[in-house]
Design a protein around this motif. Sequence first.
Motif, PDB file in Angstrom:
ATOM      1  N   SER A 158       6.727  13.283   6.255  1.00  0.00           N
ATOM      2  CA  SER A 158       7.288  13.162   5.200  1.00  0.00           C
ATOM      3  C   SER A 158       6.211  12.817   3.897  1.00  0.00           C
ATOM      4  O   SER A 158       5.095  11.865   4.096  1.00  0.00           O
ATOM      5  CB  SER A 158       8.003  12.236   4.774  1.00  0.00           C
ATOM      6  OG  SER A 158       7.733  10.481   5.255  1.00  0.00           O
ATOM      7  N   GLU A 159       6.409  13.110   3.025  1.00  0.00           N
ATOM      8  CA  GLU A 159       5.138  12.862   1.086  1.00  0.00           C
ATOM      9  C   GLU A 159       6.307  11.841   0.218  1.00  0.00           C
ATOM     10  O   GLU A 159       6.415  12.808  -0.749  1.00  0.00           O
ATOM     11  CB  GLU A 159       4.597  13.955   1.087  1.00  0.00           C
ATOM     12  CG  GLU A 159       4.047  14.603   2.078  1.00  0.00           C
ATOM     13  CD  GLU A 159       3.637  15.775   1.117  1.00  0.00           C
ATOM     14  OE1 GLU A 159       3.606  16.530   0.303  1.00  0.00           O
ATOM     15  OE2 GLU A 159       2.240  16.336   2.146  1.00  0.00           O
ATOM     16  N   PRO A 160       6.448  10.561   0.558  1.00  0.00           N
ATOM     17  CA  PRO A 160       6.854   9.803  -0.123  1.00  0.00           C
ATOM     18  C   PRO A 160       6.121  10.382  -1.879  1.00  0.00           C
ATOM     19  O   PRO A 160       4.623  10.536  -1.536  1.00  0.00           O
ATOM     20  CB  PRO A 160       6.702   8.365  -0.059  1.00  0.00           C
ATOM     21  CG  PRO A 160       6.153   8.649   1.322  1.00  0.00           C
ATOM     22  CD  PRO A 160       5.055   9.254   1.617  1.00  0.00           C
ATOM     23  N   LEU A 174       4.896   5.127  -3.358  1.00  0.00           N
ATOM     24  CA  LEU A 174       5.517   3.806  -2.974  1.00  0.00           C
ATOM     25  C   LEU A 174       6.114   4.064  -1.312  1.00  0.00           C
ATOM     26  O   LEU A 174       4.958   5.194  -0.771  1.00  0.00           O
ATOM     27  CB  LEU A 174       6.842   5.017  -2.745  1.00  0.00           C
ATOM     28  CG  LEU A 174       7.208   5.010  -5.012  1.00  0.00           C
ATOM     29  CD1 LEU A 174       8.819   6.291  -4.640  1.00  0.00           C
ATOM     30  CD2 LEU A 174       7.708   4.214  -5.235  1.00  0.00           C
ATOM     31  N   PRO A 175       6.429   2.676  -1.306  1.00  0.00           N
ATOM     32  CA  PRO A 175       6.230   2.640   0.273  1.00  0.00           C
ATOM     33  C   PRO A 175       6.911   3.122   1.090  1.00  0.00           C
ATOM     34  O   PRO A 175       7.996   3.620  -0.007  1.00  0.00           O
ATOM     35  CB  PRO A 175       6.014   1.345   0.683  1.00  0.00           C
ATOM     36  CG  PRO A 175       7.060   0.563  -1.049  1.00  0.00           C
ATOM     37  CD  PRO A 175       6.451   2.041  -1.782  1.00  0.00           C
ATOM     38  N   GLY A 176       7.380   3.188   2.735  1.00  0.00           N
ATOM     39  CA  GLY A 176       8.145   3.665   3.264  1.00  0.00           C
ATOM     40  C   GLY A 176       8.284   4.685   3.880  1.00  0.00           C
ATOM     41  O   GLY A 176       7.600   5.855   3.010  1.00  0.00           O
ATOM     42  N   VAL A 177       9.317   5.703   3.988  1.00  0.00           N
ATOM     43  CA  VAL A 177       9.960   7.516   4.629  1.00  0.00           C
ATOM     44  C   VAL A 177       9.755   8.149   3.220  1.00  0.00           C
ATOM     45  O   VAL A 177      11.021   7.489   2.913  1.00  0.00           O
ATOM     46  CB  VAL A 177      10.326   7.631   5.939  1.00  0.00           C
ATOM     47  CG1 VAL A 177      10.473   8.527   6.302  1.00  0.00           C
ATOM     48  CG2 VAL A 177       9.956   6.424   6.123  1.00  0.00           C
ATOM     49  N   LYS A 227       3.791   5.151  11.248  1.00  0.00           N
ATOM     50  CA  LYS A 227       2.924   5.125  10.518  1.00  0.00           C
ATOM     51  C   LYS A 227       3.680   4.869   8.631  1.00  0.00           C
ATOM     52  O   LYS A 227       2.894   4.219   7.841  1.00  0.00           O
ATOM     53  CB  LYS A 227       2.634   6.513   9.375  1.00  0.00           C
ATOM     54  CG  LYS A 227       1.617   7.608  11.109  1.00  0.00           C
ATOM     55  CD  LYS A 227       0.029   6.687  10.326  1.00  0.00           C
ATOM     56  CE  LYS A 227      -1.356   7.232  11.473  1.00  0.00           C
ATOM     57  NZ  LYS A 227      -1.785   6.638  11.155  1.00  0.00           N
ATOM     58  N   ARG A 228       5.066   5.005   9.220  1.00  0.00           N
ATOM     59  CA  ARG A 228       6.113   4.751   7.216  1.00  0.00           C
ATOM     60  C   ARG A 228       6.406   4.053   8.199  1.00  0.00           C
ATOM     61  O   ARG A 228       7.487   4.819   8.742  1.00  0.00           O
ATOM     62  CB  ARG A 228       5.929   5.761   6.970  1.00  0.00           C
ATOM     63  CG  ARG A 228       4.871   6.735   6.001  1.00  0.00           C
ATOM     64  CD  ARG A 228       5.891   7.959   5.739  1.00  0.00           C
ATOM     65  NE  ARG A 228       4.508   9.202   5.238  1.00  0.00           N
ATOM     66  CZ  ARG A 228       3.724   8.852   4.511  1.00  0.00           C
ATOM     67  NH1 ARG A 228       3.030   7.773   3.616  1.00  0.00           N
ATOM     68  NH2 ARG A 228       2.628  10.158   4.645  1.00  0.00           N
ATOM     69  N   ALA A 287      12.286   4.341  10.784  1.00  0.00           N
ATOM     70  CA  ALA A 287      10.336   5.016  10.918  1.00  0.00           C
ATOM     71  C   ALA A 287      10.185   6.133  11.038  1.00  0.00           C
ATOM     72  O   ALA A 287      10.297   6.914  11.860  1.00  0.00           O
ATOM     73  CB  ALA A 287       9.874   3.738  12.695  1.00  0.00           C
ATOM     74  N   GLU A 288       8.405   6.401  10.664  1.00  0.00           N
ATOM     75  CA  GLU A 288       8.207   7.626  11.079  1.00  0.00           C
ATOM     76  C   GLU A 288       6.796   7.873  11.656  1.00  0.00           C
ATOM     77  O   GLU A 288       6.246   6.483  11.148  1.00  0.00           O
ATOM     78  CB  GLU A 288       7.687   8.721   9.829  1.00  0.00           C
ATOM     79  CG  GLU A 288       7.678   9.121  10.127  1.00  0.00           C
ATOM     80  CD  GLU A 288       7.179  10.256   8.359  1.00  0.00           C
ATOM     81  OE1 GLU A 288       8.313  10.868   7.876  1.00  0.00           O
ATOM     82  OE2 GLU A 288       6.309  10.452   8.070  1.00  0.00           O
ATOM     83  N   ASP A 289       6.393   8.270  13.066  1.00  0.00           N
ATOM     84  CA  ASP A 289       5.013   8.197  13.150  1.00  0.00           C
ATOM     85  C   ASP A 289       4.563   9.055  13.085  1.00  0.00           C
ATOM     86  O   ASP A 289       3.878  10.041  12.046  1.00  0.00           O
ATOM     87  CB  ASP A 289       5.362   8.211  15.100  1.00  0.00           C
ATOM     88  CG  ASP A 289       5.763   9.920  15.632  1.00  0.00           C
ATOM     89  OD1 ASP A 289       5.769  10.676  15.011  1.00  0.00           O
ATOM     90  OD2 ASP A 289       6.413   9.929  16.275  1.00  0.00           O
ATOM     91  N   GLN A 290       3.191   9.053  13.648  1.00  0.00           N
ATOM     92  CA  GLN A 290       2.316  10.298  13.380  1.00  0.00           C
ATOM     93  C   GLN A 290       2.139  11.543  13.213  1.00  0.00           C
ATOM     94  O   GLN A 290       1.625  12.056  12.628  1.00  0.00           O
ATOM     95  CB  GLN A 290       0.514   9.362  14.323  1.00  0.00           C
ATOM     96  CG  GLN A 290       0.528   9.986  15.601  1.00  0.00           C
ATOM     97  CD  GLN A 290       1.508   9.940  16.749  1.00  0.00           C
ATOM     98  OE1 GLN A 290       2.468   8.376  15.755  1.00  0.00           O
ATOM     99  NE2 GLN A 290       1.363   9.741  18.014  1.00  0.00           N
ATOM    100  N   GLU A 291       2.920  11.732  14.435  1.00  0.00           N
ATOM    101  CA  GLU A 291       3.470  13.212  13.980  1.00  0.00           C
ATOM    102  C   GLU A 291       4.522  13.430  13.363  1.00  0.00           C
ATOM    103  O   GLU A 291       5.271  15.235  12.564  1.00  0.00           O
ATOM    104  CB  GLU A 291       4.111  13.851  15.823  1.00  0.00           C
ATOM    105  CG  GLU A 291       3.030  13.534  16.288  1.00  0.00           C
ATOM    106  CD  GLU A 291       3.614  14.190  18.421  1.00  0.00           C
ATOM    107  OE1 GLU A 291       4.731  14.576  18.140  1.00  0.00           O
ATOM    108  OE2 GLU A 291       2.516  13.465  19.055  1.00  0.00           O
ATOM    109  N   GLY A 292       5.120  12.379  11.983  1.00  0.00           N
ATOM    110  CA  GLY A 292       6.092  12.881  11.644  1.00  0.00           C
ATOM    111  C   GLY A 292       7.257  13.076  12.192  1.00  0.00           C
ATOM    112  O   GLY A 292       8.707  12.812  11.387  1.00  0.00           O
TER     113      GLY A 292
END
Lengths: 243, 500
Positions: free
Chosen positions: A187-189, A193-196, B444-445, B469-474
């Motif tokens: 994902s592209e926040p 911005l932090p987080g998912v 990652k995030r 949580a999101e890992d390196q592969e999205g």
Amino acid sequence: MTDAKADIIARLQKDILPLQGLRSAADGLSPNMGLGTINDAFPNNCFPLGAIHEFLTGGPENAAASSGFIAGLLSSLMRNSGAALWISPRRFIFPPALKSFGITADRVVFIDVPKEKDKLWVMEEALKCSALSAVVAEIPEISFTNSRRLQLAVEQSRVTGFILRSNPRHLTTTAAVCRWQISSLTSEPEEGLPGVGFPRWKVELLKVRNGKPGAWEMMWAEGKFHHTQKPLSIICELQQKTG
Amino acid sequence: MGRRFISIWFRYLTTDWFTLREPGLKEMPFVLSASSQGRMIITAANAVAEAKGIDAGMALADARAIFPGLKVRDDQPGLAERLLYKIAGWCIRFTPIAAIDPPDGIILDVSGCAHLWGGDERYLAEIQKRLHDRGYSVRLAIADTIGAAWAIARYERGSCIVKSGMHTEALLALPPAALRLETETVERLTKLGLREISQFITMPYPTLKRRFGAHFMTRLHQALGQEEEIIQPVQPIVPYSERLPCIEPIVTATGIEMALQRLLETLCSRLQREQKGLRVAVFKGYRVDGKTQQVDIGTNRPSCNARHLLKLFEDKLSTIEPDLGIELFILQAPKVEDHYAIQEKLWEGAGGLEDLRLSELIDRLAGRIGMNAIRRYVPDEHYWPERSIKPATSLQETPASSWELKRPRPIHLLPRPERIEVTAPIPDYPPMLFRYKGKLHTIKRADGPERIEQEWWFEQGQHRDYYYAEDQEGKRYWLFRLGHYDSEKTYQWFIHGFFA
């Protein structure tokens, strides 16, 4: 001269489509699915309703991504207080999460049937019931004959069917009009911005009858689909060559 | 319309049953015996034995002295009652109300039934013949009251049909025992020289009551029809029920379907008239050999649509085994609810959950895979994820509260959280890596933690700290830590779901 020929071919193609069970865009009943440029890949430039779509998934993460994408489509299909059926061997869908895809989860009837035979029977019966907006079924293996039966059922009732095929052993040809593959992307926040961020997927249309397969990057945000990139034209061409 | 009753008297109920199992016993004297106070007492004797003067109640030794070649079988306790129940159930083909009358009789309420067989004579003859064919010797009588029918069946040697309104006259010549009195009362009447009912029936009731007690009066009044007698039918009466007797036994599937269709049409038109709809229907077939075959269906909303109900039955009809043939079909609707057919038209074609076609579809699916497999969910006001939904009780139930989604929730939730191995840097930070099913994921995030407390009033346990949580592969996961960070490392990490 070439223009005239192209016209004739286009007209003939238009004549063929209804014969193959595809609804034309002219009847004005099909809701806008919000798919943007993906629509160009479909015959008549509109998402084929009253047809069977199959989704290939591998692994639980991509299954979730496919469910999310289907949920996005369902939200447009069920807009006018429609109802949907979700058939699975065992329910994994968490109904409250459907809310984020714009679906009132109590309008979805979940059917848990472990047996393959029963699943197909339930799906066929459900597809014949035009009171439903859509039917989703998790059927990993489906033969051409069975998929043909489902396709015939929807041609009568104009219900849209989605088949989720997770890790199919044999990737057989089916009568489905589209074969999709959805995989998650990082994902592209928004900047800084932090987080998912919002869920982002690579949407691949591996096969589409009378259309042009392709691949796109999409995002689900604020209750609708967004394209996050221009269509990946290289992949489009690749698919055309192979498919 | 006057009421009519049939009393069936099984002269040799238990011995007949033994004879059916051992046909060789038919021609020879034969008794059943049971031990009582250290002696063997005869409990039942067949007709041949009775002709030789052997009766129930004699000691077995005495009977053997009269006839040394006497055959004896052990009596089974409760056998008579069991048999009566079975036969009464079988008698449903003649009338819906059949009751047992221990120790040796059956009572049928046949009000308004006899004309279907072409009159009392034919009706009685048919019942007698059918029971005789099954191997039971019976005497039966038809009268306006249960008491009179009982008396005529057992004590009248002549005609067993008492015309409507003539039961008092028919009773006059019978002995007092025909009134189903206690033995002492009968003895006292005999002592007084009252050997026929006609001798005391004209006496003033207060006098009779004073001398012979309240029970005597009840029995007398019941026999004369001055007091209602209540019988307990072996099968409860279903108010919405239709019957279809067949002249010839039905053996084919088409025949059964036609019978069902006719019954459904009659029942549904009646339901429609009364603005009712059925929720449960039972279709029974009574076979020639006395066994019953039945299938049942249920609906999600009251229905009186014969076409739809027939469809529901169709899947199950194949389980009916006609064997030698089915001679009576009964369709019952044990559960009936108010239903306004005209209103139904409003829902038809509307689409969505209220649509009639959807509820009909669900009925059909439920018939094959069971209602338990079909679920709809409504929100429940709990934060704990597993408890945040509850199954809806019906297709029409609307949620009491709206679906709230303040925090992200995974689209796929594992039925049970699964253990994962995690590396986390500092308390309350999302993990850096985790291993799930042998695969290492680098995070990652992440968002979180979102703390959800265990609801102590339901269950004891520790709270959960959830991370998105999101890992390196999205790929996106829902992870949680159970419990606090502490030096003893009592906390555990779990994966609970997958985000889209």
